[in-house]
Design an enzyme around this catalytic site. Structure first.
Site, PDB file in Angstrom:
ATOM      1  NE  ARG A 122      37.074  46.613  42.452  1.00  0.00           N
ATOM      2  CZ  ARG A 122      38.380  46.717  42.182  1.00  0.00           C
ATOM      3  NH1 ARG A 122      39.142  47.422  42.981  1.00  0.00           N
ATOM      4  NH2 ARG A 122      38.911  46.104  41.159  1.00  0.00           N
ATOM      5  CG  ASP A 308      41.658  51.083  35.649  1.00  0.00           C
ATOM      6  OD1 ASP A 308      41.967  49.950  35.218  1.00  0.00           O
ATOM      7  OD2 ASP A 308      40.843  51.255  36.564  1.00  0.00           O
TER       8      ASP A 308
HETATM    9  C1  EPZ Z   1      39.131  45.173  36.621  1.00  0.00           C
HETATM   10  O1  EPZ Z   1      38.693  45.062  37.951  1.00  0.00           O
HETATM   11  C2  EPZ Z   1      40.512  45.827  36.689  1.00  0.00           C
HETATM   12  N1  EPZ Z   1      41.417  44.965  37.466  1.00  0.00           N
HETATM   13  C3  EPZ Z   1      40.391  47.196  37.364  1.00  0.00           C
HETATM   14  O2  EPZ Z   1      41.675  47.797  37.336  1.00  0.00           O
HETATM   15  C4  EPZ Z   1      39.416  48.046  36.552  1.00  0.00           C
HETATM   16  O3  EPZ Z   1      39.246  49.291  37.199  1.00  0.00           O
HETATM   17  C5  EPZ Z   1      38.071  47.335  36.432  1.00  0.00           C
HETATM   18  O4  EPZ Z   1      38.250  46.022  35.858  1.00  0.00           O
HETATM   19  C6  EPZ Z   1      37.089  48.093  35.551  1.00  0.00           C
HETATM   20  O5  EPZ Z   1      37.648  48.273  34.276  1.00  0.00           O
HETATM   21  C7  EPZ Z   1      41.946  43.871  36.859  1.00  0.00           C
HETATM   22  O6  EPZ Z   1      41.694  43.589  35.696  1.00  0.00           O
HETATM   23  C8  EPZ Z   1      42.865  43.032  37.696  1.00  0.00           C
HETATM   24  P1  EPZ Z   1      34.829  44.673  37.420  1.00  0.00           P
HETATM   25  P2  EPZ Z   1      37.416  44.119  38.298  1.00  0.00           P
HETATM   26  O7  EPZ Z   1      34.499  43.326  37.939  1.00  0.00           O
HETATM   27  O8  EPZ Z   1      37.332  42.996  37.357  1.00  0.00           O
HETATM   28  C9  EPZ Z   1      30.801  45.415  39.761  1.00  0.00           C
HETATM   29  C10 EPZ Z   1      43.551  48.879  38.210  1.00  0.00           C
HETATM   30  O9  EPZ Z   1      43.638  50.064  38.518  1.00  0.00           O
HETATM   31  N2  EPZ Z   1      30.829  43.968  40.056  1.00  0.00           N
HETATM   32  O10 EPZ Z   1      34.906  44.894  35.949  1.00  0.00           O
HETATM   33  O11 EPZ Z   1      37.481  43.831  39.748  1.00  0.00           O
HETATM   34  C11 EPZ Z   1      31.923  46.172  40.454  1.00  0.00           C
HETATM   35  O12 EPZ Z   1      31.554  46.526  41.774  1.00  0.00           O
HETATM   36  C12 EPZ Z   1      42.311  48.097  38.589  1.00  0.00           C
HETATM   37  O13 EPZ Z   1      44.403  48.240  37.551  1.00  0.00           O
HETATM   38  C13 EPZ Z   1      29.782  43.398  40.768  1.00  0.00           C
HETATM   39  O14 EPZ Z   1      28.843  44.089  41.170  1.00  0.00           O
HETATM   40  O15 EPZ Z   1      36.221  45.118  38.027  1.00  0.00           O
HETATM   41  C14 EPZ Z   1      32.095  47.377  39.559  1.00  0.00           C
HETATM   42  O16 EPZ Z   1      31.129  48.360  39.913  1.00  0.00           O
HETATM   43  C15 EPZ Z   1      41.424  48.878  39.545  1.00  0.00           C
HETATM   44  N3  EPZ Z   1      29.809  42.069  41.045  1.00  0.00           N
HETATM   45  C16 EPZ Z   1      31.772  46.844  38.164  1.00  0.00           C
HETATM   46  O17 EPZ Z   1      31.058  45.612  38.370  1.00  0.00           O
HETATM   47  C17 EPZ Z   1      30.842  41.255  40.630  1.00  0.00           C
HETATM   48  O18 EPZ Z   1      30.810  40.033  40.890  1.00  0.00           O
HETATM   49  C18 EPZ Z   1      33.011  46.554  37.321  1.00  0.00           C
HETATM   50  O19 EPZ Z   1      33.852  45.725  38.100  1.00  0.00           O
HETATM   51  C19 EPZ Z   1      31.907  41.861  39.903  1.00  0.00           C
HETATM   52  C20 EPZ Z   1      31.873  43.209  39.628  1.00  0.00           C
END
Ligand code: EPZ
Length: 422
Positions: A122, A308
């Site tokens: 994350r 999710d």
């Molecule tokens: C949001 O998380 C949700 N949380 C998550 O829900 C959800 O699973 C996720 O989006 C994907 O839909 C909230 O909205 C609070 P991302 P987020 O940044 O924003 C990579 C739940 O169950 N990434 O969209 O943290 C990351 O590793 C939760 O309610 C980077 O590499 O997820 C992942 O592989 C769990 N660098 C992908 O992007 C960054 O700076 C998507 O992550 C940011 C992300």
């Protein structure tokens, strides 16, 4: 610590009310750091993640008047503290959402790095790189993100290497107070991002491309915002979870306070499996199916199939005919529920990010352990259909994102007790 004891094979029937979306509430609450006076927010879910963010906002000096567990007034006439401490942030990693607004409004802040969680590393590198491009100076010191923008933030074009939901939200909030226009290219399009845009627009922030992967924001040059009252959209993931409860027990259930437009990928998958779903204004009724066919899922960003709901559909796959395939494309470790489902007798094989689930499986009640928010709901779904009793331990994971799950399920005929570990 609490655990849930679930007596399996109880038929479900009736109607269940869906709560407000946790992942819409979090960015909207964080954005009130941009707010000068008070604003009313209703339809909040009573879940631990929202309480954790409110605790952090109060720690920063935000004024909150709670009217009931779903409604409050909130405002930031002045801030007394610009540090989001580790012991609060570690409880809820989406606290990273205070970074953009604090930096944009006050020009300086220290936010604990959220760290990883069970489902993956994350990282927040995309958040930080975007803010640096807008003129912030950012360095990491003793596990804290130290961010400064003495002369305010400057709008610019930001091309995101990956689609990031909270990354898009942080940049949206920062850009709202920046000087000039910010373009976010490859932005997330989730309904929760759309509602944040509507909330910012209600305060007079000009945003175009809402709901698309290219957003353009005209900043207010540091002028604090004054939002209009907002009612949080229904939680599409909670809704999908209850649709899976109906599907896995093959019951007819109605769900109220839903928005079918946010669930197209899920509704289409359930109808492919064999379910007929009636849609009215804000109610979905899923009907018992004659047969439930195995299926294939690849998780992807909205409007694709949401990661999710991956765990919940894996539990459902154990009851469908033939085998199903699920590929998890967003997170590197989001199969923690597999070993727990296998303890209940599920026949699942893993090959990297691909899971094969052989259906027509009689699950047996067992002691199982929740590892993350959505995995915990998947174990409960499996326990609803398993023979005998199951106990799902460490359900603090569940309480982060599901409001009164056992009360809602018991009202449908389930037999779930919340007990204390001895
Ligand atoms: C949001 O998380 C949700 N949380 C998550 O829900 C959800 O699973 C996720 O989006 C994907 O839909 C909230 O909205 C609070 P991302 P987020 O940044 O924003 C990579 C739940 O169950 N990434 O969209 O943290 C990351 O590793 C939760 O309610 C980077 O590499 O997820 C992942 O592989 C769990 N660098 C992908 O992007 C960054 O700076 C998507 O992550 C940011 C992300």
């Amino acid at each position: 610590m609490d655990y849930l004891e679930i007596k399996g094979q109880e038929p479900l029937k009736g109607s269940v009310p869906i709560s407000g979306a946790k992942n819409a509430a979090l960015p909207i609450l964080a954005s009130t750091l941009l707010e000068q006076e008070n604003v009313a927010i209703s339809g909040l879910p009573a879940v631990a993640d929202v309480s954790a963010l409110l605790e952090l906002l109060e720690h920063l000096g935000v004024q909150i008047q709670r009217h009931d567990s779903h409604t409050l007034e909130i405002g930031t006439p002045h801030i007394t503290n610009l540090q989001a401490p580790y012991d609060i942030v570690r409880k809820m990693r989406a606290s990273i959402l205070v970074l953009g607004p604090l930096l944009a409004r006050f020009g300086s802040c220290a936010v604990s790095l959220p760290g990883g969680c069970a489902i993956g590393a994350r990282p927040v590198d995309l958040h930080l790189r975007a803010l640096e491009k807008m003129g912030a100076h950012i360095h990491i010191e003793k596990g804290y993100i130290i961010a400064k923008a003495k002369h305010g933030l400057k709008g610019c074009d930001i091309i995101l290497d990956k689609i990031t939901v909270t990354g898009t939200e942080n940049i949206l909030m920062a850009a709202s107070l920046a000087k000039g226009e910010t373009k976010i290219i490859n932005a997330a399009k989730e309904p929760e991002v759309v509602q944040l845009c509507h909330f910012l627009q209600s305060a007079g922030v000009e945003i175009s491309g809402v709901g698309s992967s290219e957003l353009s924001i005209q900043g207010t040059k540091g002028q604090a915002l004054h939002f209009k009252p907002i009612h949080i959209i229904p939680d599409r993931i909670e809704c999908g979870t209850y649709l899976c409860a109906a599907a896995i027990t093959n019951s007819t259930l109605s769900l109220s306070n839903t928005n079918a437009h946010h669930l197209e990928a899920i509704l289409s998958k359930l109808s492919e499996i064999g379910f007929k779903i009636d849609i009215t204004e804000d109610t979905l009724t899923i009907h018992k199916a004659r047969t439930r066919k195995g299926f294939e899922i690849i998780t992807t960003e909205y409007p694709g199939f949401p990661t999710d709901l991956q765990a919940q559909f894996m539990a459902l796959a154990t009851q469908c005919e033939g085998s199903s395939l699920i590929e998890e494309r967003l997170f590197e470790n989001r199969f923690m529920h597999v070993s727990e489902l296998q303890r209940m007798g599920a026949d699942i094989s893993l090959k990297g990010a691909l899971a094969q689930i052989n259906g027509d499986c009689v699950l047996m009640g067992a002691d199982v352990m929740a590892t993350d928010l959505r995995a915990s709901s998947a174990l409960i779904l499996a326990a609803l259909v398993a023979k005998g009793k199951s106990r799902v331990h460490r359900i603090y994971h569940l309480d982060r994102g599901y409001e009164s799950l056992e009360l809602k399920m018991n009202a449908l005929g389930a037999k779930i007790k919340r007990l204390k570990e001895k």
